[in-house]
Design an enzyme around this catalytic site. Sequence first.
Site, PDB file in Angstrom:
ATOM      1  N   HIS A  66      -3.797   6.243   3.330  1.00  0.00           N
ATOM      2  CA  HIS A  66      -4.501   5.058   2.825  1.00  0.00           C
ATOM      3  C   HIS A  66      -3.982   3.767   3.449  1.00  0.00           C
ATOM      4  CE1 HIS A  66      -5.500   2.013  -0.324  1.00  0.00           C
ATOM      5  NE2 HIS A  66      -6.598   2.736  -0.467  1.00  0.00           N
ATOM      6  N   SER A  72     -11.076  -0.329  -1.402  1.00  0.00           N
ATOM      7  CA  SER A  72      -9.872  -0.343  -0.562  1.00  0.00           C
ATOM      8  C   SER A  72     -10.188  -0.658   0.890  1.00  0.00           C
ATOM      9  CB  SER A  72      -9.200   1.040  -0.579  1.00  0.00           C
ATOM     10  OG  SER A  72      -8.358   1.188  -1.678  1.00  0.00           O
ATOM     11  N   ASP A 121       0.832  -1.211   0.000  1.00  0.00           N
ATOM     12  CA  ASP A 121       0.000   0.000   0.000  1.00  0.00           C
ATOM     13  C   ASP A 121       0.866   1.260   0.000  1.00  0.00           C
ATOM     14  OD1 ASP A 121      -2.227   1.871   0.811  1.00  0.00           O
ATOM     15  OD2 ASP A 121      -3.303  -0.017   1.017  1.00  0.00           O
ATOM     16  N   ASN A 153     -13.034   0.998  -8.044  1.00  0.00           N
ATOM     17  CA  ASN A 153     -14.007   2.015  -7.633  1.00  0.00           C
ATOM     18  C   ASN A 153     -14.683   2.733  -8.786  1.00  0.00           C
ATOM     19  OD1 ASN A 153     -13.243   1.414  -5.076  1.00  0.00           O
ATOM     20  ND2 ASN A 153     -12.314   3.386  -4.610  1.00  0.00           N
TER      21      ASN A 153
END
Length: 476
Positions: free
Chosen positions: A246, A407, A191, A339
């Site tokens: 994130h 996510s 990530d 997304n």
Amino acid sequence: MKACARSVASVLGVIAISSVCFLGYAQGSRAPKKIAFTEDGYPYIRGEYLVKVRSSAALERLLDNQQESLGSVSRKAPVLDAGETGQWYKVQISDDYKLREAILSARESADVVYAEPNYVYYSQVSREKNLPTPPSRGGKGGPDYNAAPALPVPPVADPDIAKMYGLSKIGAQQAWQVTGGSAKVLVADIDTGIDYNHEDIINNLWRNPAEVAGDGIDNDGNGYIDDVVGWDFRDKDARPFDDNSHGTHTAGTIAATGGNGIGISGVAQQASIMSLRFLGGSEGSGSLEDAVKAIEYATNNGAQIMSNSWGGGGYSQTMFDAISRANDKGILFIAAAGNSGSDNDKKAQYPANYKLPNVLTIAATDSADKLASFSCFGVTTVHMAAPGVKILSTVPGSKYSSLSGTSMATPHVTGAAVLLKSVYPNMKARELKAALMESVEALPSLSGKVSTGGRLNISKALAVAKMQHGEPSSGN
Ligand code: CA
Ligand code: CA
């Protein structure tokens, strides 16, 4: 393999001859890199391609030929991980307008296994809300374990747990009566990095047992110096600190420390999280090259589960091979569906769409168990859903914030896999995937949208695993 070769060809065949669609710069401390798109809409780094050759001499021959015919080849070609059929390298050419020609000419060589653009991937968080601004980069070394808060005995409730509808939806509290997880389960969070000094995460970080922090020596000989908590592939150092929020958020959903009287709890209350940073900057973007290095690091350094809340690039043989090697080792690869609210059966998203037995692809649902409006779906290519709208989790600076995205759904399933693996350490990727998929809660909103037609339920998954594998061993 045949099917893969065809996919590669179909993607590579349509690279724009003049890649004029300029998007912007990837952020970060390295020199900015321009991003362009293939004709079918996949972002890549201008002027860069990855090539797998049968020998280093073959690479030299290829570059010599390209130097002559294209006149602009730069030999920035570090040797990367060796596969069974050769090695892959990154090649940079100064003129992106010649990239298509370079890739096509490479593919004509008998020495070349494949050649493909250096795709770009993005974190799969909803852009409706700005991410919280992280503090400046963490300390010079790794995490400050000396400053870690002591765990209370007996456990003390986490104050914000009532705000986490996702945990109730998936039956986490019932599951915790069987197991809260285990530090023996090593999960890679691939990530934007992690705030490894976060008060509610530091106790659940992986510590590379064979590496001495800060001595400038690669003690365990794995090719990375001082990698005590993971690695930063984007900035090429041992400090995979989160500059975006994130990665800290996904890590908290996987396994923020449960029962410590602080903040929240992850789906797993306990785990060992390895931080592998390849995304970064305000957009949370990163390259194919760095993504594959992160996957290879996780595979080679004992990760049992990989959590991948990112996507966007096209089909890559380099990445397929890396995930396939993880599959050979029984490592589960959990991926966000994406997304863009679209059907992955029609427009493929990667890594979500790789057809490998260890890839488990996750859509997002909300607190009313509806498919999130942004969530990608796909009745054959997306397997199951998990909560991914307004999910409260950890962000840098020992803070907490709510975010939405596939996510956020993905790490719920990762945490669930940690719980399964804690009780049944011998379960391999296929078995973990089967137990998670067979135990979903069927929902009308997911019928015809994901292959199982359902949303994660970890309590039921543990029951399914118990039927298949017998009584739980001790949780730790
Ligand atoms: Ca090392
Ligand atoms: Ca906590």
